[in-house]
Write an enzyme that holds these catalytic residues in place. Structure first.
Site, short mmCIF file in Angstrom:
data_model
loop_
_atom_site.label_atom_id
_atom_site.label_comp_id
_atom_site.label_asym_id
_atom_site.label_seq_id
_atom_site.Cartn_x
_atom_site.Cartn_y
_atom_site.Cartn_z
N ASP A 8 20.91 72.18 54.83
CA ASP A 8 21.97 73.13 55.12
C ASP A 8 21.97 74.19 54.01
O ASP A 8 21.54 73.92 52.89
CB ASP A 8 23.31 72.40 55.18
CG ASP A 8 24.47 73.35 55.32
OD1 ASP A 8 24.56 74.04 56.35
OD2 ASP A 8 25.28 73.44 54.37
N TYR A 10 24.75 77.15 53.54
CA TYR A 10 26.04 77.57 53.00
C TYR A 10 26.88 76.36 52.58
O TYR A 10 27.23 75.52 53.39
CB TYR A 10 26.80 78.40 54.03
CG TYR A 10 26.08 79.68 54.39
CD1 TYR A 10 26.11 80.79 53.54
CD2 TYR A 10 25.33 79.78 55.57
CE1 TYR A 10 25.44 81.95 53.86
CE2 TYR A 10 24.66 80.94 55.90
CZ TYR A 10 24.71 82.03 55.04
OH TYR A 10 24.03 83.19 55.36
N ARG A 39 36.26 80.91 53.98
CA ARG A 39 35.27 79.90 54.34
C ARG A 39 35.82 78.96 55.43
O ARG A 39 35.11 78.64 56.40
CB ARG A 39 34.89 79.09 53.09
CG ARG A 39 34.03 77.87 53.34
CD ARG A 39 32.68 78.20 53.92
NE ARG A 39 31.79 77.03 53.91
CZ ARG A 39 30.66 76.95 54.60
NH1 ARG A 39 30.27 77.96 55.37
NH2 ARG A 39 29.91 75.87 54.53
N SER A 115 20.42 76.12 59.43
CA SER A 115 21.72 76.74 59.19
C SER A 115 22.34 77.34 60.44
O SER A 115 21.65 77.71 61.39
CB SER A 115 21.57 77.83 58.13
OG SER A 115 22.77 78.53 57.90
N ASN A 116 23.67 77.50 60.37
CA ASN A 116 24.39 78.28 61.36
C ASN A 116 24.14 79.77 61.19
O ASN A 116 24.47 80.57 62.06
CB ASN A 116 25.91 78.02 61.24
CG ASN A 116 26.35 76.75 61.95
OD1 ASN A 116 25.68 76.25 62.83
ND2 ASN A 116 27.50 76.23 61.55
#
Length: 225
Positions: A8, A10, A39, A115-116
């Protein structure tokens, strides 16, 4: 059989709370609270869009969350300042352990960033921190227009990384991501950066828990044994 590692980005490799330094100009002593809400809402908005099947990329979620966080704290946000903060988000600082950990693992395991975030955003933030060259490839949810923890995202990661017949292990500091990966049949190591963080009691446990990425080699050896 070589395990593939999917990191991942972030919260795991780069620190979203690094924005608090820039937000001090806007929010003063509320800067950390604004960054934390930014966030929180970034993730919440991505989850909701995924469930609603109205996908917009992570950058859109990030921008909308910034607007919310500033409005919630009754802080002004001009278009110029919004664009400046969004540009700065592409240069979030890496955690101190990110590069040394990746360098120690490169060549021993296939390494992917998972990741997103969109590909341009990942290339920018990883490149800014000299992390991009440590990876064999990037895996973005943008390819299938959904977000973690949708099971389809983790299945897609298996396909893209070639980890159908061998183990795929997620490395993430986000408990919801670890739970999503484990529920989808992946191994998942939780990076518990904050000692006060509590792992949600869903009856799904991480494959291992570490407090720093520098503990990964040892944790991985134990997973394979």
């Amino acid at each position: 059989m070589t395990m593939t590692l999917a990191f991942d980005v972030y919260g795991t490799l780069v620190d979203p709370m690094g924005m608090s330094r820039l937000l001090a100009e806007d929010a003063g002593d509320k800067a950390e609270a604004v960054a934390a809400l930014w966030r929180e809402k970034q993730l919440e908005f991505s989850f909701r869009k995924g469930l609603m099947k109205v996908y917009e990329d992570f950058g859109v979620c990030t921008r909308q969350a910034l607007r919310y966080a500033m409005a919630a704290h009754k802080l002004p946000l001009t278009e110029e300042r919004e664009n400046a903060l969004m540009a700065a988000y592409l240069s979030l600082p890496a955690f101190d352990d990110s590069l040394p950990a990746l360098e120690s693992l490169k060549g021993q395991y296939p390494l992917f960033a998972f990741s997103n975030g969109s590909y341009p955003a990942l290339e920018k933030v990883l490149g800014h921190n000299n992390l991009l060259d440590q990876f064999e490839g990037l895996v973005s949810v943008d390819d299938i227009k959904s977000f973690k923890p949708d099971p389809a995202v983790y299945t897609y990661a298996r396909r893209v990384t070639g980890a159908w017949e061998k183990p795929l292990c997620l490395v993430s500091s986000n408990a919801w991501d670890v739970i999503g990966a484990r529920a989808s049949g992946l191994l998942a190591i939780w990076v518990k950066r904050d000692p006060d963080k509590v792992f949600e009691d869903w009856g799904i446990e991480p494959s291992a828990v570490i407090s720093s990425l520098l503990e990964l080699p040892s944790a991985l050896r134990n997973l394979k044994s």
